[in-house]
Scaffold this motif. Structure first.
Motif, PDB file in Angstrom:
ATOM      1  N   ILE A   1       0.841  -1.202   0.000  1.00 32.00           N
ATOM      2  CA  ILE A   1       0.000   0.000   0.000  1.00 32.00           C
ATOM      3  C   ILE A   1       0.872   1.246   0.000  1.00 32.00           C
ATOM      4  N   ARG A   2       0.618   2.112  -0.948  1.00 32.03           N
ATOM      5  CA  ARG A   2       1.401   3.351  -1.066  1.00 32.03           C
ATOM      6  C   ARG A   2       0.508   4.577  -1.022  1.00 32.03           C
ATOM      7  N   HIS A   3      -0.602   4.525  -1.732  1.00 31.74           N
ATOM      8  CA  HIS A   3      -1.475   5.690  -1.865  1.00 31.74           C
ATOM      9  C   HIS A   3      -2.525   5.713  -0.753  1.00 31.74           C
ATOM     10  N   GLY A   4      -3.051   6.901  -0.496  1.00 29.70           N
ATOM     11  CA  GLY A   4      -4.136   7.030   0.483  1.00 29.70           C
ATOM     12  C   GLY A   4      -3.661   7.153   1.915  1.00 29.70           C
ATOM     13  N   ILE A   5      -2.354   7.068   2.159  1.00 30.19           N
ATOM     14  CA  ILE A   5      -1.811   7.224   3.513  1.00 30.19           C
ATOM     15  C   ILE A   5      -0.704   8.273   3.454  1.00 30.19           C
ATOM     16  N   GLY A   6      -0.785   9.287   4.296  1.00 25.95           N
ATOM     17  CA  GLY A   6       0.219  10.345   4.279  1.00 25.95           C
ATOM     18  C   GLY A   6       0.251  11.021   2.925  1.00 25.95           C
ATOM     19  N   ASP A   7       1.472  11.222   2.390  1.00 23.99           N
ATOM     20  CA  ASP A   7       1.582  11.873   1.086  1.00 23.99           C
ATOM     21  C   ASP A   7       1.577  10.869  -0.064  1.00 23.99           C
ATOM     22  N   GLY A   8       1.316   9.603   0.252  1.00 26.15           N
ATOM     23  CA  GLY A   8       1.245   8.589  -0.797  1.00 26.15           C
ATOM     24  C   GLY A   8       2.587   8.245  -1.406  1.00 26.15           C
ATOM     25  N   SER A   9       3.663   8.571  -0.706  1.00 23.08           N
ATOM     26  CA  SER A   9       4.998   8.370  -1.271  1.00 23.08           C
ATOM     27  C   SER A   9       5.576   7.015  -0.903  1.00 23.08           C
ATOM     28  N   ASP A  10       6.640   6.662  -1.605  1.00 24.16           N
ATOM     29  CA  ASP A  10       7.368   5.442  -1.274  1.00 24.16           C
ATOM     30  C   ASP A  10       8.056   5.580   0.078  1.00 24.16           C
ATOM     31  N   ILE A  11       8.382   6.815   0.482  1.00 27.69           N
ATOM     32  CA  ILE A  11       9.014   7.044   1.782  1.00 27.69           C
ATOM     33  C   ILE A  11       8.082   6.596   2.902  1.00 27.69           C
ATOM     34  N   GLY A  12       6.798   6.949   2.792  1.00 29.28           N
ATOM     35  CA  GLY A  12       5.822   6.516   3.793  1.00 29.28           C
ATOM     36  C   GLY A  12       5.634   5.014   3.790  1.00 29.28           C
ATOM     37  N   ARG A  13       5.606   4.426   2.600  1.00 30.66           N
ATOM     38  CA  ARG A  13       5.454   2.978   2.515  1.00 30.66           C
ATOM     39  C   ARG A  13       6.639   2.273   3.173  1.00 30.66           C
ATOM     40  N   ILE A  14       7.832   2.831   3.007  1.00 30.93           N
ATOM     41  CA  ILE A  14       9.020   2.247   3.642  1.00 30.93           C
ATOM     42  C   ILE A  14       8.852   2.208   5.151  1.00 30.93           C
ATOM     43  N   LYS A  15       8.281   3.243   5.737  1.00 25.72           N
ATOM     44  CA  LYS A  15       8.062   3.255   7.185  1.00 25.72           C
ATOM     45  C   LYS A  15       7.170   2.088   7.610  1.00 25.72           C
ATOM     46  N   ARG A  16       6.127   1.808   6.835  1.00 28.76           N
ATOM     47  CA  ARG A  16       5.244   0.680   7.174  1.00 28.76           C
ATOM     48  C   ARG A  16       5.944  -0.652   6.932  1.00 28.76           C
ATOM     49  N   GLN A  17       6.772  -0.725   5.892  1.00 29.42           N
ATOM     50  CA  GLN A  17       7.528  -1.955   5.647  1.00 29.42           C
ATOM     51  C   GLN A  17       8.518  -2.221   6.781  1.00 29.42           C
ATOM     52  N   GLN A  18       9.146  -1.173   7.282  1.00 25.03           N
ATOM     53  CA  GLN A  18      10.056  -1.336   8.417  1.00 25.03           C
ATOM     54  C   GLN A  18       9.303  -1.801   9.656  1.00 25.03           C
ATOM     55  N   ALA A  19       8.102  -1.275   9.855  1.00 25.98           N
ATOM     56  CA  ALA A  19       7.277  -1.712  10.981  1.00 25.98           C
ATOM     57  C   ALA A  19       6.890  -3.178  10.819  1.00 25.98           C
ATOM     58  N   PHE A  20       6.597  -3.584   9.579  1.00 21.43           N
ATOM     59  CA  PHE A  20       6.214  -4.966   9.322  1.00 21.43           C
ATOM     60  C   PHE A  20       7.375  -5.914   9.602  1.00 21.43           C
ATOM     61  N   VAL A  21       8.555  -5.598   9.077  1.00 20.56           N
ATOM     62  CA  VAL A  21       9.716  -6.462   9.297  1.00 20.56           C
ATOM     63  C   VAL A  21      10.037  -6.548  10.783  1.00 20.56           C
ATOM     64  N   SER A  22       9.899  -5.433  11.499  1.00 27.65           N
ATOM     65  CA  SER A  22      10.119  -5.437  12.951  1.00 27.65           C
ATOM     66  C   SER A  22       9.164  -6.400  13.640  1.00 27.65           C
ATOM     67  N   SER A  23       7.894  -6.348  13.232  1.00 28.96           N
ATOM     68  CA  SER A  23       6.888  -7.222  13.831  1.00 28.96           C
ATOM     69  C   SER A  23       7.132  -8.687  13.485  1.00 28.96           C
ATOM     70  N   LEU A  24       7.592  -8.950  12.261  1.00 29.71           N
ATOM     71  CA  LEU A  24       7.901 -10.317  11.844  1.00 29.71           C
ATOM     72  C   LEU A  24       9.064 -10.871  12.666  1.00 29.71           C
ATOM     73  N   ILE A  25      10.105 -10.065  12.865  1.00 33.06           N
ATOM     74  CA  ILE A  25      11.244 -10.501  13.677  1.00 33.06           C
ATOM     75  C   ILE A  25      10.790 -10.805  15.100  1.00 33.06           C
ATOM     76  N   ARG A  26       9.952  -9.935  15.633  1.00 33.83           N
ATOM     77  CA  ARG A  26       9.450 -10.129  16.999  1.00 33.83           C
ATOM     78  C   ARG A  26       8.666 -11.435  17.100  1.00 33.83           C
ATOM     79  N   LYS A  27       7.841 -11.729  16.089  1.00 27.45           N
ATOM     80  CA  LYS A  27       7.037 -12.957  16.097  1.00 27.45           C
ATOM     81  C   LYS A  27       7.935 -14.189  16.084  1.00 27.45           C
ATOM     82  N   ILE A  28       8.954 -14.184  15.237  1.00 28.56           N
ATOM     83  CA  ILE A  28       9.862 -15.330  15.146  1.00 28.56           C
ATOM     84  C   ILE A  28      10.613 -15.526  16.453  1.00 28.56           C
TER      85      ILE A  28
END
Length: 516
Positions: free
Chosen positions: A256-283
């Motif tokens: 997901i890129r559009h519809g959140i914040g400015d719709g940029s790849d920079i914002g999407r990267i923040k969510r991807q970093q949050a996702f990878v963090s959560s995945l590491i925590r789960k493992i």
């Protein structure tokens, strides 16, 4: 009282003999039973050992049979020193290649050449207790060095190219990880020890195996946020707040890129970093046990393409186990220092170089030394590049130098000439070299000019002085010359703006999820 007469000496009564015979027979039977039990136990143990060994062998063959590797033929000839950093650098690439059923999980033409949809360089410190992942936006303008093409030739260097196009430089449907690896090494000056590629399908399967990943959305997300080409808003895909996602929904979340914040790849990267963090925590929460790791390893090896250095089950599992002691709070994620340049992203200097220098020296974002500990990899220090202080003392008064551009990067000779004249060298001229395929910079000199050549080389880190039959001194620039002036002191710490923006793997799921 009647007494029983004693038996004569040397003789025993029949009853005594019978009693002792029964005792002997019972002892013999007991020994036989014990030997039988021992043999049975040994047989069971041996059978278990055989089955276990056979099972391990089967598992090893299964995992190894799953692993795909990419050819190292396309890796650059001129690479950063492998011994320069104490830690390890792993390039993780998420690709949007449409082959192998991936087109069913995301839009796009199945015949299109794959690109890197997301990428980050994971630096694992030598103490194996700290790690930093540095994301590179897909729209970042970079120099893409030569990469080997399917016909055996090498592509030309491209400047001001979008980072995600490096993956498609190899001109194959699957893309070429070696081309992205070359680009990252050129960008950072760091040696990439391993490269791991995962596609849409593999990512989806991994999230299923771990039982889903906890994520958070800053707002409701609709179908046209995932696909802006839709004519209508569509139905709600994700409700605002925390939830668990897996499979296709996990893939939708990270795309997901559009519809959140400015719709940029920079914002999407923040969510991807949050996702990878959560995945590491789960493992880590599930634990590094065989029952948890083996299904994960099976799914991972089916999902990934790796460099030859990780191309077997034992290498991959051994590498994974080195990460088990990395603390969640000490696992950080940042984005390369950046700024907008039109609708693209430009790298901000000297901030980026300060970040790469910290990783090379195994310094954490807050400046701590996380070098070798408890038997971690140590290396002897390589010959140091000239420091800014040493360079500032270089005086070229009375020394004449010619400058030749041995690359396809325009204007490089002029840049080098300015650096030389800034140190009082006399530049007799600039021109293109006879060929533009020089990987490294050399300083050529004639008879009696060695000392002058060595002085010139102090302004060009890693340049090699070389005696030739020609008179005078000449610099022939190679791909390793970035054109950056070598007169400013090297940064000693990561800029506060970079360190303050870092995300820890144990951070609140719902914080810092967009930009703008």
């Amino acid at each position: 009282m009647t007494q029983t007469p004693e038996a004569p000496a040397g003789r025993t009564r029949r009853g005594d003999r019978a009693a002792r015979g029964d005792t002997g027979r019972r002892a013999t039977r007991g020994r036989r039973r014990r030997r039988g039990r021992l043999r049975l136990g040994l047989a069971i143990a041996l059978s278990f050992l055989v089955l276990t060994t056979a099972g391990a062998g089967w598992l090893y063959l299964r995992l190894s049979g799953n692993i795909d590797t990419f050819s190292s033929d396309g890796v650059a000839r001129n690479r950063p020193d492998a011994e320069a950093s104490k830690g390890e650098n792993v390039l993780v690439i998420g690709t949007d290649a449409r082959t192998g059923g991936n087109s069913d999980l995301g839009g796009g033409d199945k015949d299109d050449i794959g690109r890197s949809d997301t990428a980050f360089l994971l630096h694992i410190y030598a103490d194996h207790e700290h790690a930093v992942g540095v994301s590179v936006p897909r729209d970042t303008l970079v120099t893409i060095p030569p990469c080997k093409l399917p016909d055996g030739s090498w592509s030309r260097t491209r400047t001001n190219a979008m980072f995600n196009s490096a993956y498609s430089t190899g001109e194959t449907a699957e893309g070429n990880p070696a081309c992205t690896q070359n680009t990252v090494e050129k960008l950072t000056g760091l040696r990439v020890d391993h490269t791991v590629v995962i596609d849409f399908k593999g990512f989806s399967q991994l999230t299923d195996v771990v039982g889903g990943v906890r994520v958070c959305l800053p707002q409701d997300v609709y179908q046209n946020d995932l696909n802006p080409n839709r004519a209508t808003r569509g139905k709600v895909l994700f409700k605002k707040g925390e939830q668990t996602v897996s499979g296709q929904r996990a893939l939708d979340y990270v795309r997901i890129r559009h519809g959140i914040g400015d719709g940029s790849d920079i914002g999407r990267i923040k969510r991807q970093q949050a996702f990878v963090s959560s995945l590491i925590r789960k493992i880590k929460d599930d634990g590094f046990t065989p029952t948890k790791l083996l299904p994960l390893a099976d799914a991972a090896t089916k999902s990934m393409t790796v460099d030859p250095g990780l191309g077997s089950a034992d290498k991959l599992l051994k590498f994974a186990m080195t990460l088990k002691d990395v603390d969640l709070h000490n696992t950080k994620f940042v984005t390369i220092p950046w700024k907008y340049e039109g609708d693209r992203v430009a790298v901000v200097q000297p901030d980026a170089d300060a970040l790469w220098a910290a990783l090379k020296d195994d310094r954490t974002l807050d400046g701590k030394d996380a070098g070798a500990k408890n038997g971690a990899k140590t290396t002897s220090s390589p010959p140091a590049s000239p420091s800014a202080e040493e360079e500032s003392e270089v005086s070229g008064a009375g020394i004449s130098v010619a400058v030749y551009n041995g690359t396809t990067t325009k204007g490089l000779a002029s840049t080098a000439a300015k650096a030389l004249t800034g140190h009082d060298f006399t530049v007799t001229g600039t021109a293109n070299a006879a060929t533009q395929d020089h990987a490294t910079t050399t300083v050529e000199y004639g008879p009696g000019r060695k000392a002058d050549a060595e002085k010139v080389a102090r302004l060009f880190p890693d340049a090699t002085p070389r005696a030739t039959g020609t008179a005078g001194v000449a610099v022939v620039l190679g791909e390793d010359y970035t054109g950056a002036a070598q007169t400013s002191p090297a940064p000693t710490s990561v800029p506060s703006g970079v360190a303050d923006s870092a995300r820890s793997a144990d951070e609140d799921l719902c914080s810092n999820l967009s930009y703008g």
